[in-house]
Design a protein around this motif. Structure first.
Motif, PDB file in Angstrom:
ATOM      1  N   SER A  34      -5.090  64.196  76.514  1.00  0.00           N
ATOM      2  CA  SER A  34      -5.942  63.104  76.991  1.00  0.00           C
ATOM      3  C   SER A  34      -5.436  61.827  76.329  1.00  0.00           C
ATOM      4  CB  SER A  34      -7.417  63.350  76.647  1.00  0.00           C
ATOM      5  OG  SER A  34      -7.681  63.013  75.301  1.00  0.00           O
ATOM      6  N   PRO A  35      -5.798  60.662  76.856  1.00  0.00           N
ATOM      7  CA  PRO A  35      -5.337  59.416  76.237  1.00  0.00           C
ATOM      8  C   PRO A  35      -5.885  59.217  74.818  1.00  0.00           C
ATOM      9  CG  PRO A  35      -6.075  59.013  78.477  1.00  0.00           C
ATOM     10  CD  PRO A  35      -6.475  60.423  78.131  1.00  0.00           C
ATOM     11  N   GLN A  36      -6.956  59.917  74.465  1.00  0.00           N
ATOM     12  CA  GLN A  36      -7.614  59.725  73.174  1.00  0.00           C
ATOM     13  C   GLN A  36      -7.324  60.830  72.169  1.00  0.00           C
ATOM     14  OE1 GLN A  36      -9.497  59.848  76.161  1.00  0.00           O
ATOM     15  NE2 GLN A  36      -9.315  57.653  76.483  1.00  0.00           N
ATOM     16  N   ASP A  37      -6.334  61.654  72.368  1.00  0.00           N
ATOM     17  CA  ASP A  37      -6.049  62.757  71.445  1.00  0.00           C
ATOM     18  C   ASP A  37      -5.625  62.252  70.067  1.00  0.00           C
ATOM     19  OD1 ASP A  37      -6.449  64.527  73.559  1.00  0.00           O
ATOM     20  OD2 ASP A  37      -4.683  65.705  73.075  1.00  0.00           O
ATOM     21  N   ILE A  38      -6.097  62.990  69.044  1.00  0.00           N
ATOM     22  CA  ILE A  38      -5.615  62.787  67.684  1.00  0.00           C
ATOM     23  C   ILE A  38      -5.209  64.140  67.111  1.00  0.00           C
ATOM     24  CG2 ILE A  38      -6.927  60.683  67.262  1.00  0.00           C
ATOM     25  CD1 ILE A  38      -8.938  62.336  65.633  1.00  0.00           C
ATOM     26  N   THR A  39      -4.355  64.096  66.113  1.00  0.00           N
ATOM     27  CA  THR A  39      -3.909  65.286  65.401  1.00  0.00           C
ATOM     28  C   THR A  39      -4.344  65.153  63.954  1.00  0.00           C
ATOM     29  OG1 THR A  39      -2.032  65.689  66.865  1.00  0.00           O
ATOM     30  CG2 THR A  39      -1.843  66.537  64.620  1.00  0.00           C
ATOM     31  N   THR A  40      -4.808  66.257  63.373  1.00  0.00           N
ATOM     32  CA  THR A  40      -5.181  66.310  61.967  1.00  0.00           C
ATOM     33  C   THR A  40      -4.029  66.948  61.200  1.00  0.00           C
ATOM     34  OG1 THR A  40      -7.513  66.575  62.595  1.00  0.00           O
ATOM     35  CG2 THR A  40      -6.916  67.132  60.324  1.00  0.00           C
ATOM     36  N   LEU A  41      -3.428  66.183  60.293  1.00  0.00           N
ATOM     37  CA  LEU A  41      -2.332  66.688  59.459  1.00  0.00           C
ATOM     38  C   LEU A  41      -2.890  67.082  58.098  1.00  0.00           C
ATOM     39  CD1 LEU A  41       0.470  64.072  60.237  1.00  0.00           C
ATOM     40  CD2 LEU A  41       0.185  66.362  61.223  1.00  0.00           C
ATOM     41  N   SER A  57       1.084  78.610  71.640  1.00  0.00           N
ATOM     42  CA  SER A  57       2.511  78.527  71.302  1.00  0.00           C
ATOM     43  C   SER A  57       3.397  78.410  72.539  1.00  0.00           C
ATOM     44  CB  SER A  57       2.931  79.752  70.491  1.00  0.00           C
ATOM     45  OG  SER A  57       2.728  80.938  71.250  1.00  0.00           O
ATOM     46  N   SER A  58       2.897  78.811  73.690  1.00  0.00           N
ATOM     47  CA  SER A  58       3.702  78.732  74.919  1.00  0.00           C
ATOM     48  C   SER A  58       3.486  77.428  75.683  1.00  0.00           C
ATOM     49  CB  SER A  58       3.398  79.924  75.829  1.00  0.00           C
ATOM     50  OG  SER A  58       2.037  79.920  76.195  1.00  0.00           O
ATOM     51  N   GLY A  59       2.734  76.531  75.126  1.00  0.00           N
ATOM     52  CA  GLY A  59       2.571  75.225  75.791  1.00  0.00           C
ATOM     53  C   GLY A  59       1.159  75.001  76.295  1.00  0.00           C
ATOM     54  N   PRO A  60       1.017  74.777  77.583  1.00  0.00           N
ATOM     55  CA  PRO A  60       2.027  74.849  78.639  1.00  0.00           C
ATOM     56  C   PRO A  60       3.024  73.692  78.539  1.00  0.00           C
ATOM     57  CG  PRO A  60       0.016  73.952  79.548  1.00  0.00           C
ATOM     58  CD  PRO A  60      -0.279  74.310  78.116  1.00  0.00           C
ATOM     59  N   ALA A  61       4.223  73.930  79.053  1.00  0.00           N
ATOM     60  CA  ALA A  61       5.250  72.886  79.016  1.00  0.00           C
ATOM     61  C   ALA A  61       4.763  71.639  79.745  1.00  0.00           C
ATOM     62  CB  ALA A  61       6.546  73.403  79.626  1.00  0.00           C
ATOM     63  N   ASP A  62       4.124  71.820  80.877  1.00  0.00           N
ATOM     64  CA  ASP A  62       3.550  70.708  81.630  1.00  0.00           C
ATOM     65  C   ASP A  62       2.038  70.845  81.634  1.00  0.00           C
ATOM     66  OD1 ASP A  62       5.819  69.182  82.535  1.00  0.00           O
ATOM     67  OD2 ASP A  62       6.329  70.921  83.769  1.00  0.00           O
ATOM     68  N   ASP A  63       1.393  70.131  80.713  1.00  0.00           N
ATOM     69  CA  ASP A  63      -0.070  70.151  80.609  1.00  0.00           C
ATOM     70  C   ASP A  63      -0.650  69.530  81.878  1.00  0.00           C
ATOM     71  OD1 ASP A  63      -2.762  69.533  80.059  1.00  0.00           O
ATOM     72  OD2 ASP A  63      -2.355  69.203  77.940  1.00  0.00           O
ATOM     73  N   PRO A  64      -1.386  70.293  82.695  1.00  0.00           N
ATOM     74  CA  PRO A  64      -1.892  69.752  83.957  1.00  0.00           C
ATOM     75  C   PRO A  64      -2.932  68.646  83.781  1.00  0.00           C
ATOM     76  CG  PRO A  64      -2.786  71.943  83.561  1.00  0.00           C
ATOM     77  CD  PRO A  64      -1.757  71.689  82.493  1.00  0.00           C
ATOM     78  N   TYR A  65      -3.486  68.504  82.586  1.00  0.00           N
ATOM     79  CA  TYR A  65      -4.475  67.454  82.336  1.00  0.00           C
ATOM     80  C   TYR A  65      -3.868  66.195  81.734  1.00  0.00           C
ATOM     81  CZ  TYR A  65      -7.766  71.178  83.259  1.00  0.00           C
ATOM     82  OH  TYR A  65      -8.450  72.191  83.861  1.00  0.00           O
ATOM     83  N   ALA A  66      -2.625  66.279  81.300  1.00  0.00           N
ATOM     84  CA  ALA A  66      -1.976  65.133  80.651  1.00  0.00           C
ATOM     85  C   ALA A  66      -1.781  64.004  81.656  1.00  0.00           C
ATOM     86  CB  ALA A  66      -0.644  65.550  80.055  1.00  0.00           C
ATOM     87  N   PRO A  67      -2.373  62.845  81.400  1.00  0.00           N
ATOM     88  CA  PRO A  67      -2.220  61.737  82.347  1.00  0.00           C
ATOM     89  C   PRO A  67      -0.846  61.075  82.288  1.00  0.00           C
ATOM     90  CG  PRO A  67      -3.609  61.069  80.519  1.00  0.00           C
ATOM     91  CD  PRO A  67      -3.305  62.528  80.330  1.00  0.00           C
ATOM     92  N   ASP A  68      -0.125  61.276  81.177  1.00  0.00           N
ATOM     93  CA  ASP A  68       1.189  60.658  81.010  1.00  0.00           C
ATOM     94  C   ASP A  68       2.103  61.649  80.300  1.00  0.00           C
ATOM     95  OD1 ASP A  68       3.437  59.221  80.032  1.00  0.00           O
ATOM     96  OD2 ASP A  68       2.280  57.356  79.962  1.00  0.00           O
ATOM     97  N   ARG A  69       2.981  62.266  81.047  1.00  0.00           N
ATOM     98  CA  ARG A  69       3.865  63.308  80.516  1.00  0.00           C
ATOM     99  C   ARG A  69       4.750  62.787  79.380  1.00  0.00           C
ATOM    100  NH1 ARG A  69       5.489  67.387  78.586  1.00  0.00           N
ATOM    101  NH2 ARG A  69       7.116  68.708  79.385  1.00  0.00           N
ATOM    102  N   GLU A  70       5.185  61.541  79.460  1.00  0.00           N
ATOM    103  CA  GLU A  70       6.050  60.983  78.408  1.00  0.00           C
ATOM    104  C   GLU A  70       5.283  60.787  77.101  1.00  0.00           C
ATOM    105  OE1 GLU A  70       9.345  60.992  78.476  1.00  0.00           O
ATOM    106  OE2 GLU A  70       8.939  61.973  80.392  1.00  0.00           O
ATOM    107  N   LEU A  71       4.014  60.399  77.171  1.00  0.00           N
ATOM    108  CA  LEU A  71       3.197  60.299  75.953  1.00  0.00           C
ATOM    109  C   LEU A  71       3.028  61.672  75.315  1.00  0.00           C
ATOM    110  CD1 LEU A  71       0.307  57.763  76.677  1.00  0.00           C
ATOM    111  CD2 LEU A  71       2.137  57.567  74.990  1.00  0.00           C
ATOM    112  N   LEU A  72       2.808  62.695  76.137  1.00  0.00           N
ATOM    113  CA  LEU A  72       2.676  64.058  75.624  1.00  0.00           C
ATOM    114  C   LEU A  72       3.955  64.473  74.897  1.00  0.00           C
ATOM    115  CD1 LEU A  72       1.027  66.768  75.560  1.00  0.00           C
ATOM    116  CD2 LEU A  72       2.253  67.364  77.653  1.00  0.00           C
ATOM    117  N   ARG A  73       5.112  64.244  75.512  1.00  0.00           N
ATOM    118  CA  ARG A  73       6.398  64.596  74.888  1.00  0.00           C
ATOM    119  C   ARG A  73       6.604  63.829  73.580  1.00  0.00           C
ATOM    120  NH1 ARG A  73      10.667  66.921  77.146  1.00  0.00           N
ATOM    121  NH2 ARG A  73      12.096  65.363  76.288  1.00  0.00           N
TER     122      ARG A  73
END
Length: 196
Positions: free
Chosen positions: A127-134, A151-167
């Motif tokens: 999502s556009p608002q995702d954060i990660t806790t390190l 662990s298997s992804g998915p490689a292409d998250d169907p909910y991701a609005p911007d594939r390049e941001l996800l990558r």
């Protein structure tokens, strides 16, 4: 609490998976407990088979729900937030604020330190608002994130609005973390086959 781009070298928080999430005919969130000094942090208290699936393992680590100091939402989908009310004294963290009782304190998540060994970073993707806790642990840096469902992804998250941001988010986390706790599955060590 402050902001910092890096965690201390001698970080040694404890990280415990309270519930290992899954996907399929049903959905459950991976729920994590982090112990760092006086901080008692829960990440993604979402959908599980019942509240005891969170409360019983929490008790086995000697933590009462009222002792939880902070709750982190990787994003605002209900499968990661629905059990947030179990922790009445906690501060709640997302991508742009800290919430407690009737207070809303705006702040960016990027670089925010919850405790000496726990830092938030902004990783839009699922999502556009995702954060990660390190989390700095004795065994290395752990990332609690929804950049991967498992662990298997998915490689292409169907909910991701911007594939390049996800990558970009995935590359950033892979460059830092030695262990990934995904949104809906067991923790995994990054490998060359980990989906970008």
């Amino acid at each position: 609490m402050s902001t910092s781009p890096d965690l201390p070298e001698a970080s040694a928080a404890e990280l415990h998976v309270l519930f290992e999430g899954y996907l399929g005919g049903r959905v459950a969130s991976t729920v994590v407990l982090i112990l760092d000094g006086d901080a008692r942090i829960i990440v993604d208290p979402g959908m599980v088979p019942g509240q005891r699936a969170i409360l019983d393992p929490l008790a086995s680590h000697g933590v009462d729900p009222g002792e939880v100091t902070d709750v982190v939402f990787s994003h605002h989908h209900p499968d990661h937030t629905i059990n947030a009310g179990l922790f009445p004294g906690a501060r709640y963290h997302d991508h742009w604020a800290i919430y407690q009782d009737d207070r809303w304190d705006s702040r960016p998540a990027e670089g925010f330190l919850l405790s000496p060994s726990v830092r938030l970073i902004e990783t839009p993707g699922h999502s556009p608002q995702d954060i990660t806790t390190l989390v700095g642990t004795a065994r290395g840096l752990v990332a609690c994130t929804h950049l991967w469902w498992s662990s298997s992804g998915p490689a292409d998250d169907p909910y991701a609005p911007d594939r390049e941001l996800l990558r970009a988010g995935r590359k950033r986390v892979l460059a830092e973390a030695s262990l990934i706790v995904p949104g809906h599955g067991p923790a995994f060590r990054p490998e060359s086959s980990t989906p970008l």
